[in-house]
Design an enzyme around this catalytic site. Sequence first.
Site, mmCIF file in Angstrom:
data_model
loop_
_atom_site.group_PDB
_atom_site.id
_atom_site.type_symbol
_atom_site.label_atom_id
_atom_site.label_comp_id
_atom_site.label_asym_id
_atom_site.label_seq_id
_atom_site.Cartn_x
_atom_site.Cartn_y
_atom_site.Cartn_z
ATOM 1 N N LYS A 191 69.364 58.716 45.931
ATOM 2 C CA LYS A 191 68.589 59.851 46.456
ATOM 3 C C LYS A 191 67.700 60.416 45.348
ATOM 4 O O LYS A 191 67.923 61.501 44.821
ATOM 5 C CB LYS A 191 69.535 60.909 47.023
ATOM 6 C CG LYS A 191 70.340 60.405 48.217
ATOM 7 C CD LYS A 191 71.344 61.439 48.705
ATOM 8 C CE LYS A 191 72.163 60.886 49.868
ATOM 9 N NZ LYS A 191 73.180 61.852 50.354
ATOM 10 N N GLU A 197 82.187 52.024 52.656
ATOM 11 C CA GLU A 197 82.337 53.452 52.928
ATOM 12 C C GLU A 197 83.290 53.653 54.105
ATOM 13 O O GLU A 197 83.207 52.953 55.112
ATOM 14 C CB GLU A 197 80.971 54.053 53.256
ATOM 15 C CG GLU A 197 81.007 55.518 53.659
ATOM 16 C CD GLU A 197 79.632 56.017 54.078
ATOM 17 O OE1 GLU A 197 78.805 56.249 53.177
ATOM 18 O OE2 GLU A 197 79.396 56.152 55.286
#
Length: 289
Positions: free
Chosen positions: A139, A201
């Site tokens: 990010k 994840e």
Amino acid sequence: MRASFELPSFVVDRIVTLALEEDVASGDVTTEACVERDTVAKAHAVAREPLVVCGGPVFERVFARVDPSVVVETQAAEGAHALRGARLWTVRGRARSLLMAERVALNFVQRMSGIATRTRSHVDALPSGARARITDTRKTTPGLRALERYAVRVGGGKNHRDDLGAAILIKDNHVAACGGVRSAIERARAAAPHTTKIECEVDSLEQLDEALAAGADIVLLDNLPTAAVVEAVRRTRGRALLEASGGITLSRVAELASAGVDAISIGALTHSAVASDIGLDFEAGVGWA
């Protein structure tokens, strides 16, 4: 803590060139109107607040691209703590050149020092002896990833995967597209080179059990409360590395590290870092030799 600047020059030059083209490609009408061509000056980049110093080599490169004759002197090393009022870098040369490069140079070091400062606060929040590492994510500001991830390292953090081709990380949408955690991991294992680890994840302890049974090397615990992270560490028993992620605040770093995870990844190190306040102060009087 000190850091050496290891970024390739062609990477930095590409970013600096783009920034300068954006700001001064059509010239600097104010400077050209107000300042004589042969006027010379000296200025100091000063910390307006406490910060972790980062970006000096980029600062220097901006001035060099505008005018190779500008001299930049470093007063504060990369990774050093600087107090309010500290001089970080000094520049001297043609006043026009200093004024034309000022904003771009400051934009870089303000952003990079802000990231390094934010990262250092999270690293310092780790309990003594904790094995967990603070890492960034992807990010980042488009086009500035190399500089921002360098700033994370200067702040004492570690980098996650550099790009989509750097590692296998199965996210929730991969799981949904594949029909489940086990299916996604098995497909990844079958296609990946033998040297590649598989990270998956999960957002529940049930998915954790499925990932462990499928042989995941790393499991990313997404947005799990601390009690569930403690249970995840117990269930894993060292069979995989555990990474905590998802909206992690500074106040949670210590408890997550104490729970026993191996990594704590924090997108806010880059996407929410506040630029450090750094100004460029010209010395009174101009025209010195």
